[in-house]
Scaffold this motif. Structure first.
Motif, PDB file in Angstrom:
ATOM      1  N   SER A 159     -21.289 -26.184  29.048  1.00 54.20           N
ATOM      2  CA  SER A 159     -20.709 -25.316  28.299  1.00 54.20           C
ATOM      3  C   SER A 159     -19.206 -25.777  27.768  1.00 54.20           C
ATOM      4  O   SER A 159     -18.557 -26.700  28.483  1.00 54.20           O
ATOM      5  N   LEU A 160     -18.780 -25.412  26.555  1.00 53.20           N
ATOM      6  CA  LEU A 160     -17.738 -25.867  26.053  1.00 53.20           C
ATOM      7  C   LEU A 160     -16.509 -25.284  26.755  1.00 53.20           C
ATOM      8  O   LEU A 160     -16.556 -24.127  27.303  1.00 53.20           O
ATOM      9  N   SER A 161     -15.289 -25.863  26.723  1.00 54.27           N
ATOM     10  CA  SER A 161     -14.026 -25.450  27.381  1.00 54.27           C
ATOM     11  C   SER A 161     -13.638 -24.152  26.148  1.00 54.27           C
ATOM     12  O   SER A 161     -14.178 -24.067  25.035  1.00 54.27           O
ATOM     13  N   ASN A 162     -12.768 -23.314  26.483  1.00 61.74           N
ATOM     14  CA  ASN A 162     -12.234 -22.501  25.780  1.00 61.74           C
ATOM     15  C   ASN A 162     -11.386 -23.186  24.400  1.00 61.74           C
ATOM     16  O   ASN A 162     -11.663 -22.688  23.396  1.00 61.74           O
ATOM     17  N   ALA A 163     -10.610 -24.103  24.737  1.00 60.00           N
ATOM     18  CA  ALA A 163      -9.987 -24.939  23.649  1.00 60.00           C
ATOM     19  C   ALA A 163     -11.154 -25.570  22.782  1.00 60.00           C
ATOM     20  O   ALA A 163     -10.908 -25.603  21.585  1.00 60.00           O
ATOM     21  N   GLU A 164     -12.248 -26.069  23.382  1.00 57.27           N
ATOM     22  CA  GLU A 164     -13.226 -26.927  22.483  1.00 57.27           C
ATOM     23  C   GLU A 164     -13.805 -25.667  21.700  1.00 57.27           C
ATOM     24  O   GLU A 164     -14.254 -25.935  20.508  1.00 57.27           O
ATOM     25  N   MET A 165     -14.224 -24.638  22.274  1.00 54.70           N
ATOM     26  CA  MET A 165     -14.675 -23.450  21.634  1.00 54.70           C
ATOM     27  C   MET A 165     -14.027 -23.063  20.302  1.00 54.70           C
ATOM     28  O   MET A 165     -14.510 -22.882  19.102  1.00 54.70           O
ATOM     29  N   GLN A 212     -25.338 -22.277  27.468  1.00 49.50           N
ATOM     30  CA  GLN A 212     -24.378 -21.112  27.843  1.00 49.50           C
ATOM     31  C   GLN A 212     -24.685 -20.665  29.337  1.00 49.50           C
ATOM     32  O   GLN A 212     -25.747 -20.859  29.891  1.00 49.50           O
ATOM     33  N   GLY A 213     -23.349 -20.884  29.944  1.00 46.92           N
ATOM     34  CA  GLY A 213     -23.577 -20.827  31.510  1.00 46.92           C
ATOM     35  C   GLY A 213     -23.906 -21.998  32.177  1.00 46.92           C
ATOM     36  O   GLY A 213     -24.031 -21.876  33.401  1.00 46.92           O
ATOM     37  N   LYS A 237     -17.022 -13.633  17.325  1.00 46.88           N
ATOM     38  CA  LYS A 237     -18.013 -13.419  18.611  1.00 46.88           C
ATOM     39  C   LYS A 237     -19.451 -13.735  18.333  1.00 46.88           C
ATOM     40  O   LYS A 237     -20.019 -14.476  19.185  1.00 46.88           O
ATOM     41  N   ASP A 238     -20.092 -13.460  16.886  1.00 47.84           N
ATOM     42  CA  ASP A 238     -21.105 -14.034  16.669  1.00 47.84           C
ATOM     43  C   ASP A 238     -21.197 -15.594  16.694  1.00 47.84           C
ATOM     44  O   ASP A 238     -22.382 -16.270  17.361  1.00 47.84           O
ATOM     45  N   LEU A 239     -20.358 -16.292  16.248  1.00 53.87           N
ATOM     46  CA  LEU A 239     -20.022 -17.649  16.246  1.00 53.87           C
ATOM     47  C   LEU A 239     -20.136 -18.197  17.706  1.00 53.87           C
ATOM     48  O   LEU A 239     -20.754 -19.150  18.150  1.00 53.87           O
ATOM     49  N   GLN A 290     -11.705 -24.637  18.818  1.00 53.84           N
ATOM     50  CA  GLN A 290     -11.600 -25.779  17.751  1.00 53.84           C
ATOM     51  C   GLN A 290     -12.891 -25.650  17.128  1.00 53.84           C
ATOM     52  O   GLN A 290     -12.816 -25.899  15.722  1.00 53.84           O
ATOM     53  N   LEU A 291     -13.952 -25.723  17.709  1.00 57.58           N
ATOM     54  CA  LEU A 291     -15.205 -25.805  16.580  1.00 57.58           C
ATOM     55  C   LEU A 291     -15.258 -24.344  15.779  1.00 57.58           C
ATOM     56  O   LEU A 291     -15.675 -24.682  14.702  1.00 57.58           O
ATOM     57  N   ILE A 292     -15.036 -23.111  16.371  1.00 58.13           N
ATOM     58  CA  ILE A 292     -15.030 -21.884  15.453  1.00 58.13           C
ATOM     59  C   ILE A 292     -14.190 -22.198  14.426  1.00 58.13           C
ATOM     60  O   ILE A 292     -14.551 -21.840  13.275  1.00 58.13           O
ATOM     61  N   GLN A 293     -13.057 -22.673  14.726  1.00 56.41           N
ATOM     62  CA  GLN A 293     -12.026 -22.998  13.425  1.00 56.41           C
ATOM     63  C   GLN A 293     -12.777 -23.665  12.462  1.00 56.41           C
ATOM     64  O   GLN A 293     -12.484 -23.369  11.492  1.00 56.41           O
ATOM     65  N   ASN A 294     -13.202 -24.843  12.950  1.00 55.01           N
ATOM     66  CA  ASN A 294     -13.691 -25.858  12.156  1.00 55.01           C
ATOM     67  C   ASN A 294     -14.907 -25.375  11.294  1.00 55.01           C
ATOM     68  O   ASN A 294     -15.045 -25.387  10.172  1.00 55.01           O
ATOM     69  N   ILE A 295     -15.753 -24.485  12.038  1.00 59.00           N
ATOM     70  CA  ILE A 295     -16.907 -23.831  11.214  1.00 59.00           C
ATOM     71  C   ILE A 295     -16.159 -22.667  10.082  1.00 59.00           C
ATOM     72  O   ILE A 295     -16.736 -22.754   9.087  1.00 59.00           O
ATOM     73  N   LEU A 296     -15.160 -22.061  10.515  1.00 57.99           N
ATOM     74  CA  LEU A 296     -14.674 -21.167   9.480  1.00 57.99           C
ATOM     75  C   LEU A 296     -14.144 -21.743   8.477  1.00 57.99           C
ATOM     76  O   LEU A 296     -13.909 -21.279   7.125  1.00 57.99           O
TER      77      LEU A 296
END
Length: 106
Positions: free
Chosen positions: A58-64, A53-54, A41-43, A66-72
């Protein structure tokens, strides 16, 4: 907040602040829910702030996701699904631009 507290806060953004102090303060800024870790949620909130934001960009849900997964994958050394302070500091230590860019120019 006292004037001294205000000055302490601003000193983090000076060129003389150490990388350790800067990374600790950045971590606290990005830890929106103040639980001591950067969660998904923070990421997501951080990425939204950085990408507009808004707005139409804004990124699509899939892009978001994937990006969070890459960061982690890059940052979550202990694989607990969050980024703690030492993991964050490890990532920041590999970014030579962090210290020079984490400042306020007056």
């Amino acid at each position: 907040m006292s004037f001294e507290d205000f000055l302490d806060m601003l000193s983090v953004f000076s060129d003389s602040a150490t990388p350790d102090i800067k990374s600790h303060y950045a971590f606290r800024i990005f830890d929106f829910d103040e639980d001591g870790t950067l969660s998904r949620k923070d990421l997501e909130k951080l990425v939204n702030c950085l990408t507009g934001q808004g707005e139409e960009v804004s990124l699509s849900n899939a892009e978001m996701e994937q990006l969070i997964q890459n960061i982690l994958e890059e940052s979550d050394i202990d694989k607990d699904g969050t980024i703690n302070l030492s993991e964050f500091q490890h990532v920041v230590s590999r970014s030579p631009d962090f210290v020079s860019s984490f400042k306020i120019v007056l």
